[in-house]
Design a protein around this motif. Structure first.
Motif, PDB file in Angstrom:
ATOM      1  N   VAL A  50      48.063  39.756  28.387  1.00  0.00           N
ATOM      2  CA  VAL A  50      48.406  40.958  29.165  1.00  0.00           C
ATOM      3  C   VAL A  50      47.439  41.345  30.033  1.00  0.00           C
ATOM      4  CG1 VAL A  50      48.669  43.599  28.950  1.00  0.00           C
ATOM      5  CG2 VAL A  50      49.244  42.077  27.064  1.00  0.00           C
ATOM      6  N   LEU A  51      47.870  41.291  31.583  1.00  0.00           N
ATOM      7  CA  LEU A  51      47.036  41.614  32.542  1.00  0.00           C
ATOM      8  C   LEU A  51      46.620  42.994  32.589  1.00  0.00           C
ATOM      9  CD1 LEU A  51      45.783  40.689  35.240  1.00  0.00           C
ATOM     10  CD2 LEU A  51      47.978  41.318  36.541  1.00  0.00           C
ATOM     11  N   LEU A  52      45.459  43.387  32.773  1.00  0.00           N
ATOM     12  CA  LEU A  52      44.694  44.653  32.723  1.00  0.00           C
ATOM     13  C   LEU A  52      44.347  44.980  34.384  1.00  0.00           C
ATOM     14  CD1 LEU A  52      42.362  44.198  29.842  1.00  0.00           C
ATOM     15  CD2 LEU A  52      44.857  45.176  29.616  1.00  0.00           C
ATOM     16  N   GLY A  53      44.835  46.217  34.637  1.00  0.00           N
ATOM     17  CA  GLY A  53      44.427  46.785  35.978  1.00  0.00           C
ATOM     18  C   GLY A  53      42.916  47.177  35.868  1.00  0.00           C
ATOM     19  N   PRO A  54      42.682  47.415  37.309  1.00  0.00           N
ATOM     20  CA  PRO A  54      41.107  47.627  37.548  1.00  0.00           C
ATOM     21  C   PRO A  54      40.845  49.010  37.076  1.00  0.00           C
ATOM     22  CG  PRO A  54      42.207  47.747  39.512  1.00  0.00           C
ATOM     23  CD  PRO A  54      43.222  47.116  38.488  1.00  0.00           C
ATOM     24  N   LYS A  75      32.443  41.874  42.759  1.00  0.00           N
ATOM     25  CA  LYS A  75      33.219  42.084  43.931  1.00  0.00           C
ATOM     26  C   LYS A  75      34.706  41.761  43.420  1.00  0.00           C
ATOM     27  CE  LYS A  75      29.924  40.130  47.046  1.00  0.00           C
ATOM     28  NZ  LYS A  75      29.569  38.950  47.959  1.00  0.00           N
ATOM     29  N   THR A  76      34.977  40.927  42.571  1.00  0.00           N
ATOM     30  CA  THR A  76      36.318  41.061  42.071  1.00  0.00           C
ATOM     31  C   THR A  76      36.264  40.761  40.567  1.00  0.00           C
ATOM     32  OG1 THR A  76      36.967  39.451  44.122  1.00  0.00           O
ATOM     33  CG2 THR A  76      38.468  39.385  42.222  1.00  0.00           C
ATOM     34  N   LEU A  77      37.309  41.625  39.847  1.00  0.00           N
ATOM     35  CA  LEU A  77      37.389  41.262  38.396  1.00  0.00           C
ATOM     36  C   LEU A  77      38.828  41.166  38.111  1.00  0.00           C
ATOM     37  CD1 LEU A  77      36.232  41.620  35.521  1.00  0.00           C
ATOM     38  CD2 LEU A  77      36.570  44.257  36.103  1.00  0.00           C
ATOM     39  N   LEU A  78      39.095  40.079  37.342  1.00  0.00           N
ATOM     40  CA  LEU A  78      40.501  39.677  37.073  1.00  0.00           C
ATOM     41  C   LEU A  78      40.485  39.683  35.285  1.00  0.00           C
ATOM     42  CD1 LEU A  78      43.366  38.940  37.300  1.00  0.00           C
ATOM     43  CD2 LEU A  78      42.806  36.702  37.582  1.00  0.00           C
ATOM     44  N   SER A  79      40.960  40.585  34.697  1.00  0.00           N
ATOM     45  CA  SER A  79      40.924  40.960  33.072  1.00  0.00           C
ATOM     46  C   SER A  79      42.198  40.840  32.655  1.00  0.00           C
ATOM     47  CB  SER A  79      40.233  42.281  33.070  1.00  0.00           C
ATOM     48  OG  SER A  79      39.009  42.418  33.351  1.00  0.00           O
ATOM     49  N   TYR A  80      42.288  40.232  31.301  1.00  0.00           N
ATOM     50  CA  TYR A  80      43.328  40.230  30.302  1.00  0.00           C
ATOM     51  C   TYR A  80      42.913  40.504  29.106  1.00  0.00           C
ATOM     52  CZ  TYR A  80      45.031  37.240  34.186  1.00  0.00           C
ATOM     53  OH  TYR A  80      45.566  36.714  35.248  1.00  0.00           O
ATOM     54  N   TYR A  81      43.985  40.834  28.073  1.00  0.00           N
ATOM     55  CA  TYR A  81      43.742  40.562  26.839  1.00  0.00           C
ATOM     56  C   TYR A  81      44.426  39.248  26.410  1.00  0.00           C
ATOM     57  CZ  TYR A  81      43.444  45.822  25.950  1.00  0.00           C
ATOM     58  OH  TYR A  81      43.089  47.160  26.067  1.00  0.00           O
ATOM     59  N   PHE A  82      44.078  38.539  25.696  1.00  0.00           N
ATOM     60  CA  PHE A  82      44.369  37.345  25.367  1.00  0.00           C
ATOM     61  C   PHE A  82      44.407  37.451  23.702  1.00  0.00           C
ATOM     62  CE2 PHE A  82      42.941  33.755  28.402  1.00  0.00           C
ATOM     63  CZ  PHE A  82      43.613  34.327  29.314  1.00  0.00           C
ATOM     64  N   LEU A  83      45.629  36.509  23.112  1.00  0.00           N
ATOM     65  CA  LEU A  83      46.100  36.469  21.778  1.00  0.00           C
ATOM     66  C   LEU A  83      46.053  34.915  21.693  1.00  0.00           C
ATOM     67  CD1 LEU A  83      46.589  37.013  18.829  1.00  0.00           C
ATOM     68  CD2 LEU A  83      49.050  37.283  19.473  1.00  0.00           C
ATOM     69  N   SER A  84      45.324  34.370  20.833  1.00  0.00           N
ATOM     70  CA  SER A  84      45.234  32.990  20.806  1.00  0.00           C
ATOM     71  C   SER A  84      45.412  32.474  19.281  1.00  0.00           C
ATOM     72  CB  SER A  84      44.110  32.172  21.215  1.00  0.00           C
ATOM     73  OG  SER A  84      43.025  32.519  20.799  1.00  0.00           O
ATOM     74  N   THR A  85      46.015  31.603  18.902  1.00  0.00           N
ATOM     75  CA  THR A  85      46.206  31.315  17.318  1.00  0.00           C
ATOM     76  C   THR A  85      45.396  30.019  17.119  1.00  0.00           C
ATOM     77  OG1 THR A  85      48.379  30.102  17.923  1.00  0.00           O
ATOM     78  CG2 THR A  85      48.761  32.369  17.248  1.00  0.00           C
ATOM     79  N   LYS A  86      45.552  29.808  15.725  1.00  0.00           N
ATOM     80  CA  LYS A  86      44.791  28.395  15.467  1.00  0.00           C
ATOM     81  C   LYS A  86      45.558  27.288  16.075  1.00  0.00           C
ATOM     82  CE  LYS A  86      43.547  25.769  11.150  1.00  0.00           C
ATOM     83  NZ  LYS A  86      42.431  25.352  11.839  1.00  0.00           N
ATOM     84  N   CYS A 101      33.388  36.460  31.241  1.00  0.00           N
ATOM     85  CA  CYS A 101      32.837  37.418  30.188  1.00  0.00           C
ATOM     86  C   CYS A 101      34.074  37.457  29.134  1.00  0.00           C
ATOM     87  CB  CYS A 101      32.685  38.718  30.719  1.00  0.00           C
ATOM     88  SG  CYS A 101      32.354  39.926  29.348  1.00  0.00           S
ATOM     89  N   ILE A 102      33.889  36.839  27.769  1.00  0.00           N
ATOM     90  CA  ILE A 102      34.792  37.087  26.741  1.00  0.00           C
ATOM     91  C   ILE A 102      34.156  38.289  25.903  1.00  0.00           C
ATOM     92  CG2 ILE A 102      35.729  35.985  24.819  1.00  0.00           C
ATOM     93  CD1 ILE A 102      35.288  33.476  25.841  1.00  0.00           C
ATOM     94  N   THR A 163      39.337  38.985  27.885  1.00  0.00           N
ATOM     95  CA  THR A 163      38.889  37.878  28.764  1.00  0.00           C
ATOM     96  C   THR A 163      38.786  38.159  30.437  1.00  0.00           C
ATOM     97  OG1 THR A 163      38.521  35.613  29.558  1.00  0.00           O
ATOM     98  CG2 THR A 163      40.651  36.538  29.364  1.00  0.00           C
ATOM     99  N   ASN A 164      37.265  37.967  30.919  1.00  0.00           N
ATOM    100  CA  ASN A 164      37.491  38.559  32.145  1.00  0.00           C
ATOM    101  C   ASN A 164      36.601  37.283  33.162  1.00  0.00           C
ATOM    102  OD1 ASN A 164      37.479  41.750  31.519  1.00  0.00           O
ATOM    103  ND2 ASN A 164      36.423  40.738  29.942  1.00  0.00           N
ATOM    104  N   PHE A 165      37.212  37.380  34.456  1.00  0.00           N
ATOM    105  CA  PHE A 165      36.926  36.542  35.584  1.00  0.00           C
ATOM    106  C   PHE A 165      36.191  37.406  36.662  1.00  0.00           C
ATOM    107  CE2 PHE A 165      40.698  34.729  33.262  1.00  0.00           C
ATOM    108  CZ  PHE A 165      40.048  33.583  32.737  1.00  0.00           C
TER     109      PHE A 165
END
Length: 167
Positions: A50-54, A75-86, A101-102, A163-165
């Motif tokens: 899920v993409l998260l807004g600023p 300067k720039t932040l791109l953030s998401y919720y991630f769901l990952s499985t085994k 940054c996780i 997760t954040n880039f």
């Protein structure tokens, strides 16, 4: 602060309790989108995001942490919720931007739900360090550092992260 490739920062209880509870509850309300990345002919990485807004309160808190605690202006932040499985094996990779940054949000507190860091050894990527999963733990590292989810190992389960880039 000068960010170098060897630096890893781990901060437990990253979000204050009120914000963490809000984000934790949000995970059940948002719509995750199925994504996959083809790594080569035989491998792909599947996850949901899920993409998260600023304006997301987690993004605001993260930017404040960088400025107030580390003296770094984002300067720039791109953030998401991630769901990952085994999964069956690690998908060792690097990311774009400069800093990754996780923030571990929801899952079992296990080493094998965390993140592994890899280095070249005799031409192969070898697990060198690992950080275990613990809810509300943030892990900061240079995005060019090779890393992978440890969810391929025994006992691993699904996990939610933010997760954040960062540039």
């Amino acid at each position: 602060m000068k960010w170098n490739k060897d630096l890893i920062i781990v901060k437990d209880n990253f979000f204050n309790k009120t914000l963490f509870k809000k984000i934790y509850a949000d995970l059940d309300k948002v719509k995750f989108v199925n994504r996959f990345t083809k790594i080569n002919a035989n491998k792909q990485r599947i996850y949901f995001d899920v993409l998260l807004g600023p304006e997301h309160p987690g993004c605001i808190a993260l930017q404040s942490f960088f400025k107030d605690e580390l003296g770094v202006n984002v300067k720039t932040l791109l953030s998401y919720y991630f769901l990952s499985t085994k999964h069956e094996e690690p998908t060792v990779h690097t990311d774009l931007y400069k800093i990754n940054c996780i923030i571990y949000l929801k899952g079992k507190s296990l080493i094998n739900n965390g993140t592994g860091f890899y280095e070249k050894n005799e031409g192969a990527d070898v697990l060198n360090s690992h950080i275990g999963f613990k809810e509300n733990r943030a892990v900061f590292f240079h995005a060019n550092r090779k890393h992978a989810s440890l969810q391929f190992a025994e006992g691993a389960t699904g996990r939610y992260i933010m997760t954040n880039f960062i540039k």
